[in-house]
Structure formats: structure tokens, C-alpha cells
Design a protein around this motif. Structure first.
Motif, PDB file in Angstrom:
ATOM      1  N   ILE A   6       0.839  -1.200   0.000  1.00 20.26           N
ATOM      2  CA  ILE A   6       0.000   0.000   0.000  1.00 20.26           C
ATOM      3  C   ILE A   6       0.874   1.249   0.000  1.00 20.26           C
ATOM      4  CG2 ILE A   6      -1.669   1.319   1.365  1.00 20.26           C
ATOM      5  CD1 ILE A   6      -2.907  -1.340   2.201  1.00 20.26           C
ATOM      6  N   HIS A   7       1.950   1.222   0.758  1.00 17.72           N
ATOM      7  CA  HIS A   7       2.862   2.372   0.781  1.00 17.72           C
ATOM      8  C   HIS A   7       3.483   2.613  -0.606  1.00 17.72           C
ATOM      9  CE1 HIS A   7       5.789   5.248   2.183  1.00 17.72           C
ATOM     10  NE2 HIS A   7       6.770   4.497   1.677  1.00 17.72           N
ATOM     11  N   ASN A   8       3.886   1.547  -1.294  1.00 17.13           N
ATOM     12  CA  ASN A   8       4.473   1.683  -2.625  1.00 17.13           C
ATOM     13  C   ASN A   8       3.449   2.234  -3.623  1.00 17.13           C
ATOM     14  OD1 ASN A   8       6.940   0.782  -1.806  1.00 17.13           O
ATOM     15  ND2 ASN A   8       6.590  -1.350  -2.428  1.00 17.13           N
ATOM     16  N   VAL A   9       2.210   1.781  -3.506  1.00 10.83           N
ATOM     17  CA  VAL A   9       1.159   2.256  -4.414  1.00 10.83           C
ATOM     18  C   VAL A   9       0.898   3.744  -4.168  1.00 10.83           C
ATOM     19  CG1 VAL A   9      -1.295   2.069  -4.990  1.00 10.83           C
ATOM     20  CG2 VAL A   9       0.086   0.007  -4.717  1.00 10.83           C
ATOM     21  N   LYS A  10       0.828   4.150  -2.912  1.00 10.26           N
ATOM     22  CA  LYS A  10       0.613   5.568  -2.595  1.00 10.26           C
ATOM     23  C   LYS A  10       1.792   6.421  -3.068  1.00 10.26           C
ATOM     24  CE  LYS A  10      -2.476   5.326   1.369  1.00 10.26           C
ATOM     25  NZ  LYS A  10      -2.641   5.649   2.783  1.00 10.26           N
ATOM     26  N   ALA A  11       2.997   5.934  -2.878  1.00  5.11           N
ATOM     27  CA  ALA A  11       4.175   6.689  -3.303  1.00  5.11           C
ATOM     28  C   ALA A  11       4.169   6.857  -4.817  1.00  5.11           C
ATOM     29  CB  ALA A  11       5.443   5.978  -2.845  1.00  5.11           C
ATOM     30  N   ARG A  12       3.812   5.796  -5.548  1.00  8.49           N
ATOM     31  CA  ARG A  12       3.752   5.873  -6.991  1.00  8.49           C
ATOM     32  C   ARG A  12       2.652   6.838  -7.431  1.00  8.49           C
ATOM     33  NH1 ARG A  12       2.318   0.531  -9.151  1.00  8.49           N
ATOM     34  NH2 ARG A  12       3.673  -0.089  -7.480  1.00  8.49           N
ATOM     35  N   LYS A  13       1.505   6.780  -6.739  1.00  5.70           N
ATOM     36  CA  LYS A  13       0.398   7.687  -7.067  1.00  5.70           C
ATOM     37  C   LYS A  13       0.815   9.134  -6.861  1.00  5.70           C
ATOM     38  CE  LYS A  13      -3.144   8.559  -4.352  1.00  5.70           C
ATOM     39  NZ  LYS A  13      -4.348   8.437  -3.523  1.00  5.70           N
ATOM     40  N   PHE A  14       1.498   9.457  -5.770  1.00  4.01           N
ATOM     41  CA  PHE A  14       1.940  10.824  -5.506  1.00  4.01           C
ATOM     42  C   PHE A  14       3.000  11.256  -6.522  1.00  4.01           C
ATOM     43  CE2 PHE A  14       0.594   9.990  -0.948  1.00  4.01           C
ATOM     44  CZ  PHE A  14      -0.582  10.699  -1.093  1.00  4.01           C
ATOM     45  N   PHE A  15       3.879  10.338  -6.923  1.00  2.00           N
ATOM     46  CA  PHE A  15       4.904  10.652  -7.903  1.00  2.00           C
ATOM     47  C   PHE A  15       4.260  11.077  -9.227  1.00  2.00           C
ATOM     48  CE2 PHE A  15       7.417   9.103 -11.511  1.00  2.00           C
ATOM     49  CZ  PHE A  15       8.533   9.915 -11.378  1.00  2.00           C
ATOM     50  N   TYR A  16       3.317  10.283  -9.709  1.00  2.00           N
ATOM     51  CA  TYR A  16       2.678  10.605 -10.982  1.00  2.00           C
ATOM     52  C   TYR A  16       1.802  11.850 -10.874  1.00  2.00           C
ATOM     53  CZ  TYR A  16       4.343   6.279 -12.985  1.00  2.00           C
ATOM     54  OH  TYR A  16       5.142   5.287 -13.463  1.00  2.00           O
ATOM     55  N   ARG A  17       1.162  12.051  -9.723  1.00  2.00           N
ATOM     56  CA  ARG A  17       0.349  13.253  -9.532  1.00  2.00           C
ATOM     57  C   ARG A  17       1.215  14.500  -9.564  1.00  2.00           C
ATOM     58  NH1 ARG A  17      -1.667  14.358  -3.771  1.00  2.00           N
ATOM     59  NH2 ARG A  17       0.497  15.006  -3.741  1.00  2.00           N
ATOM     60  N   ASN A  18       2.338  14.466  -8.867  1.00  2.00           N
ATOM     61  CA  ASN A  18       3.235  15.619  -8.845  1.00  2.00           C
ATOM     62  C   ASN A  18       3.850  15.871 -10.226  1.00  2.00           C
ATOM     63  OD1 ASN A  18       2.722  15.985  -6.152  1.00  2.00           O
ATOM     64  ND2 ASN A  18       4.521  14.834  -5.473  1.00  2.00           N
ATOM     65  N   LEU A  19       4.205  14.805 -10.932  1.00  2.00           N
ATOM     66  CA  LEU A  19       4.739  14.953 -12.283  1.00  2.00           C
ATOM     67  C   LEU A  19       3.690  15.559 -13.210  1.00  2.00           C
ATOM     68  CD1 LEU A  19       7.300  14.368 -13.908  1.00  2.00           C
ATOM     69  CD2 LEU A  19       6.290  12.160 -14.514  1.00  2.00           C
ATOM     70  N   TYR A  20       2.442  15.135 -13.090  1.00  2.00           N
ATOM     71  CA  TYR A  20       1.353  15.693 -13.902  1.00  2.00           C
ATOM     72  C   TYR A  20       1.184  17.192 -13.618  1.00  2.00           C
ATOM     73  CZ  TYR A  20      -3.371  16.685 -15.477  1.00  2.00           C
ATOM     74  OH  TYR A  20      -4.463  17.253 -16.077  1.00  2.00           O
ATOM     75  N   ARG A  21       1.244  17.564 -12.364  1.00  2.00           N
ATOM     76  CA  ARG A  21       1.090  18.982 -12.015  1.00  2.00           C
ATOM     77  C   ARG A  21       2.234  19.828 -12.572  1.00  2.00           C
ATOM     78  NH1 ARG A  21      -0.992  18.555  -5.746  1.00  2.00           N
ATOM     79  NH2 ARG A  21      -3.093  17.837  -6.265  1.00  2.00           N
ATOM     80  N   LYS A  22       3.451  19.310 -12.507  1.00  2.00           N
ATOM     81  CA  LYS A  22       4.595  20.045 -13.053  1.00  2.00           C
ATOM     82  C   LYS A  22       4.453  20.221 -14.571  1.00  2.00           C
ATOM     83  CE  LYS A  22       7.931  18.628  -9.577  1.00  2.00           C
ATOM     84  NZ  LYS A  22       9.130  17.836  -9.282  1.00  2.00           N
ATOM     85  N   GLU A  23       4.034  19.165 -15.258  1.00  2.00           N
ATOM     86  CA  GLU A  23       3.850  19.259 -16.702  1.00  2.00           C
ATOM     87  C   GLU A  23       2.696  20.191 -17.052  1.00  2.00           C
ATOM     88  OE1 GLU A  23       3.546  15.373 -18.357  1.00  2.00           O
ATOM     89  OE2 GLU A  23       5.649  14.905 -17.957  1.00  2.00           O
ATOM     90  N   LEU A  24       1.658  20.214 -16.234  1.00  2.00           N
ATOM     91  CA  LEU A  24       0.528  21.110 -16.474  1.00  2.00           C
ATOM     92  C   LEU A  24       0.967  22.570 -16.326  1.00  2.00           C
ATOM     93  CD1 LEU A  24      -2.478  21.015 -17.141  1.00  2.00           C
ATOM     94  CD2 LEU A  24      -2.932  21.089 -14.701  1.00  2.00           C
ATOM     95  N   VAL A  25       1.772  22.867 -15.331  1.00  2.00           N
ATOM     96  CA  VAL A  25       2.284  24.225 -15.144  1.00  2.00           C
ATOM     97  C   VAL A  25       3.165  24.606 -16.333  1.00  2.00           C
ATOM     98  CG1 VAL A  25       3.876  25.617 -13.747  1.00  2.00           C
ATOM     99  CG2 VAL A  25       2.116  24.240 -12.635  1.00  2.00           C
ATOM    100  N   LEU A  26       4.014  23.689 -16.785  1.00  2.00           N
ATOM    101  CA  LEU A  26       4.863  23.954 -17.943  1.00  2.00           C
ATOM    102  C   LEU A  26       4.012  24.201 -19.191  1.00  2.00           C
ATOM    103  CD1 LEU A  26       7.745  24.081 -19.084  1.00  2.00           C
ATOM    104  CD2 LEU A  26       7.547  21.633 -19.542  1.00  2.00           C
ATOM    105  N   LEU A  30       4.020  27.632 -21.399  1.00  2.00           N
ATOM    106  CA  LEU A  30       4.301  27.613 -22.834  1.00  2.00           C
ATOM    107  C   LEU A  30       3.135  28.174 -23.646  1.00  2.00           C
ATOM    108  CD1 LEU A  30       6.142  24.197 -23.230  1.00  2.00           C
ATOM    109  CD2 LEU A  30       7.112  26.484 -23.344  1.00  2.00           C
ATOM    110  N   THR A  31       1.905  27.911 -23.217  1.00  2.00           N
ATOM    111  CA  THR A  31       0.739  28.451 -23.912  1.00  2.00           C
ATOM    112  C   THR A  31       0.694  29.970 -23.789  1.00  2.00           C
ATOM    113  OG1 THR A  31      -0.475  26.409 -23.446  1.00  2.00           O
ATOM    114  CG2 THR A  31      -1.767  28.333 -24.064  1.00  2.00           C
ATOM    115  N   ILE A  32       0.967  30.486 -22.618  1.00  2.00           N
ATOM    116  CA  ILE A  32       0.993  31.940 -22.422  1.00  2.00           C
ATOM    117  C   ILE A  32       2.113  32.565 -23.249  1.00  2.00           C
ATOM    118  CG2 ILE A  32       1.462  33.741 -20.712  1.00  2.00           C
ATOM    119  CD1 ILE A  32      -0.044  31.977 -18.675  1.00  2.00           C
ATOM    120  N   THR A  33       3.282  31.924 -23.279  1.00  2.00           N
ATOM    121  CA  THR A  33       4.396  32.427 -24.077  1.00  2.00           C
ATOM    122  C   THR A  33       4.045  32.442 -25.561  1.00  2.00           C
ATOM    123  OG1 THR A  33       5.931  31.541 -22.439  1.00  2.00           O
ATOM    124  CG2 THR A  33       6.851  32.122 -24.580  1.00  2.00           C
ATOM    125  N   ALA A  34       3.410  31.388 -26.042  1.00  2.00           N
ATOM    126  CA  ALA A  34       3.011  31.325 -27.449  1.00  2.00           C
ATOM    127  C   ALA A  34       1.989  32.417 -27.772  1.00  2.00           C
ATOM    128  CB  ALA A  34       2.450  29.956 -27.778  1.00  2.00           C
TER     129      ALA A  34
END
Length: 82
Positions: A6-26, A30-34
Motif C-alpha cells: 500500500i505504501h508503494n502504491v501511494k508513493a507511486r500515485k503521488f509521484f505521478y500526480r506531482n509529475l502531472y502537475r509540473k507538466e501542467l504548469v509547464l 508555454l501556452t501563455i508564451t506562445a
């Protein structure tokens, strides 16, 4: 054992969630710059369309004479050079 899985699943879920948020901000940045670049290009293009081009006549010895743009196209040479 179950707690570790369960700990590994939660850690993986948080990793992908944080990565998604970083890519969304990027993506937003980029959209504003364009959009800003597109706006700047449009402003320059519109400003360039409004300017009157400069016309010059040259004599046989290479001297340039500026010409004024006139609304009546069929004028004599003398009227254009005045």
C-alpha cells in the motif's frame, strides 16, 4: 507485507500526480508564451501594413530623389518631382 504494498502504491500515485502537475504548469507557461509571441507578431505585422513605403527615383548619375505617394497615379514626371 500488505502495508508495504500500500505504501508503494501511494508513493507511486503521488509521484505521478506531482509529475502531472509540473507538466501542467509547464504547458500553461508555454501556452501563455506562445500567445504573447503571436500577439507581438500580429502587432508588428499590423504596424508594418500601416506605414507608407518610401519610393525613390534615380537619375542616370545615381542621385536618389525621394518621391511622395499620391492618390492620383497618372501624373507627369515634373509633378512627381515637385
Amino acid at each position: 507485507m500488505v502495508g508495504m504494498v500500500i505504501h508503494n502504491v501511494k508513493a507511486r500515485k503521488f509521484f505521478y500526480r506531482n509529475l502531472y502537475r509540473k507538466e501542467l504548469v509547464l504547458l500553461v507557461i508555454l501556452t501563455i508564451t506562445a500567445a504573447i509571441w503571436t500577439g507581438l507578431i500580429m502587432v508588428v505585422a499590423i504596424d508594418h501594413m500601416r506605414t507608407v513605403p518610401y519610393f525613390y527615383a534615380s537619375s542616370s548619375d545615381g542621385i536618389l530623389t525621394p518621391l511622395k505617394a499620391m492618390p492620383a497615379p497618372n501624373n507627369t514626371s515634373k509633378a512627381l518631382l515637385e
